[in-house]
Design a protein around this motif. Sequence first.
Motif, short mmCIF file in Angstrom:
data_model
loop_
_atom_site.label_atom_id
_atom_site.label_comp_id
_atom_site.label_asym_id
_atom_site.label_seq_id
_atom_site.Cartn_x
_atom_site.Cartn_y
_atom_site.Cartn_z
N UNK A 1 0.84 -1.20 0.00
CA UNK A 1 0.00 0.00 0.00
C UNK A 1 0.87 1.25 0.00
N UNK A 2 1.82 1.32 0.90
CA UNK A 2 2.80 2.40 0.95
C UNK A 2 4.12 1.79 1.41
N UNK A 3 5.20 2.45 1.10
CA UNK A 3 6.51 1.88 1.39
C UNK A 3 7.05 2.18 2.78
N UNK A 4 6.20 2.40 3.75
CA UNK A 4 6.63 2.65 5.13
C UNK A 4 6.20 1.49 6.01
N UNK A 5 7.01 1.11 7.00
CA UNK A 5 6.69 -0.09 7.78
C UNK A 5 5.37 -0.02 8.53
N UNK A 6 4.91 1.15 8.91
CA UNK A 6 3.64 1.24 9.64
C UNK A 6 2.45 0.83 8.80
N UNK A 7 2.63 0.78 7.47
CA UNK A 7 1.56 0.37 6.56
C UNK A 7 1.60 -1.12 6.22
N UNK B 1 -2.79 -3.53 2.13
CA UNK B 1 -2.38 -3.86 0.76
C UNK B 1 -3.31 -3.17 -0.24
N UNK B 2 -2.79 -2.98 -1.44
CA UNK B 2 -3.61 -2.51 -2.56
C UNK B 2 -3.93 -3.70 -3.45
N UNK B 3 -5.18 -3.88 -3.79
CA UNK B 3 -5.60 -5.04 -4.57
C UNK B 3 -5.92 -4.66 -6.01
N UNK C 1 -2.02 -14.40 5.92
CA UNK C 1 -0.77 -13.67 6.06
C UNK C 1 -0.77 -12.72 7.26
N UNK C 2 -1.96 -12.35 7.72
CA UNK C 2 -2.06 -11.36 8.78
C UNK C 2 -2.35 -9.96 8.27
N UNK C 3 -2.73 -9.83 7.01
CA UNK C 3 -3.12 -8.53 6.45
C UNK C 3 -4.45 -8.12 7.08
N UNK C 4 -4.60 -6.83 7.36
CA UNK C 4 -5.80 -6.32 8.02
C UNK C 4 -6.67 -5.44 7.14
N UNK C 5 -6.06 -4.68 6.24
CA UNK C 5 -6.80 -3.72 5.42
C UNK C 5 -6.55 -3.99 3.95
N UNK C 6 -7.62 -4.11 3.18
CA UNK C 6 -7.53 -4.22 1.72
C UNK C 6 -8.00 -2.90 1.12
N UNK C 7 -7.22 -2.37 0.19
CA UNK C 7 -7.56 -1.11 -0.47
C UNK C 7 -7.67 -1.34 -1.98
N UNK C 8 -8.56 -0.60 -2.60
CA UNK C 8 -8.70 -0.63 -4.05
C UNK C 8 -8.66 0.80 -4.57
N UNK C 9 -7.76 1.04 -5.51
CA UNK C 9 -7.64 2.33 -6.19
C UNK C 9 -8.34 2.17 -7.54
N UNK C 10 -9.43 2.91 -7.75
CA UNK C 10 -10.32 2.65 -8.88
C UNK C 10 -10.53 3.92 -9.69
N UNK C 11 -10.29 3.85 -10.99
CA UNK C 11 -10.60 4.96 -11.88
C UNK C 11 -12.11 5.03 -12.07
N UNK D 1 -10.57 5.78 -3.72
CA UNK D 1 -10.00 4.74 -2.87
C UNK D 1 -11.14 4.10 -2.10
N UNK D 2 -11.13 2.77 -2.05
CA UNK D 2 -12.09 2.02 -1.27
C UNK D 2 -11.34 1.10 -0.32
N UNK D 3 -11.98 0.79 0.81
CA UNK D 3 -11.30 0.07 1.90
C UNK D 3 -12.18 -1.03 2.46
N UNK D 4 -11.54 -2.16 2.78
CA UNK D 4 -12.22 -3.24 3.48
C UNK D 4 -11.31 -3.73 4.60
N UNK D 5 -11.83 -3.73 5.82
CA UNK D 5 -11.09 -4.24 6.97
C UNK D 5 -11.36 -5.74 7.08
N UNK D 6 -10.30 -6.55 7.19
CA UNK D 6 -10.49 -8.00 7.21
C UNK D 6 -9.88 -8.66 8.45
#
Length: 196
Positions: free
Chosen positions: A74-80, A84-86, A114-124, A168-173
């Motif tokens: 999603x972003x190149x910083x460890x706090x992120x 992920x961006x899907x 994997x332990x991912x918590x947030x899924x993001x979608x960048x949509x035109x 941007x759309x978001x889903x918490x998983x």
Amino acid sequence: MSGDVRVRLARIEDAEELAAIYEPYVRETAITFEYVPPTPAEFAERMRKTMEFYPYLVAELDGRLVGYAYTGTFKGRPAYDWAVETSIYVAQGHAGEGIGRALHDMLELLLRAQGVLNMYACIAVPDGEDDETLTRNSQHFHEHMGYRLVGEFYQCGFKGGRWYNMIWMEKMIGEHRADQPPVTPFPETSVTYAEC
């Protein structure tokens, strides 16, 4: 739909077919803001980079590849790290056959492992009414999959002589905790694709 959709892990050898699925999206639509379709070799390199840490999936129908899905940083910083961006692409002519949903459901399952918590979608999206190259269908698909709209950027993409918006759309998983364990690289997860 003439058969059952089968979702499996992608292989680098799939790159040529997947690049062919992606090409008309680049050439004929504003769904992606790329101008030039990647070559099969470039597509394979993108796949390799993704597969170092995340799952990359393909959908097969009657022995042919008809879609693919993957995630990226999603972003190149460890706090992120837990976000992920899907991306999901379905071969033209196969919309509405459940392929996108099958890919998304498996992708979400593997990301949870994997332990991912947030899924993001960048949509035109179109800046106003739908046109022949872009609709809000992807937004509606993600809403149906449990995402919520978190932001819209106006006239930020220029393609084919027109300006387009991006959302941007978001889903918490997963559960967000104070003692959050790190995300596990996909090749090292204890849950294998076969078990899903």
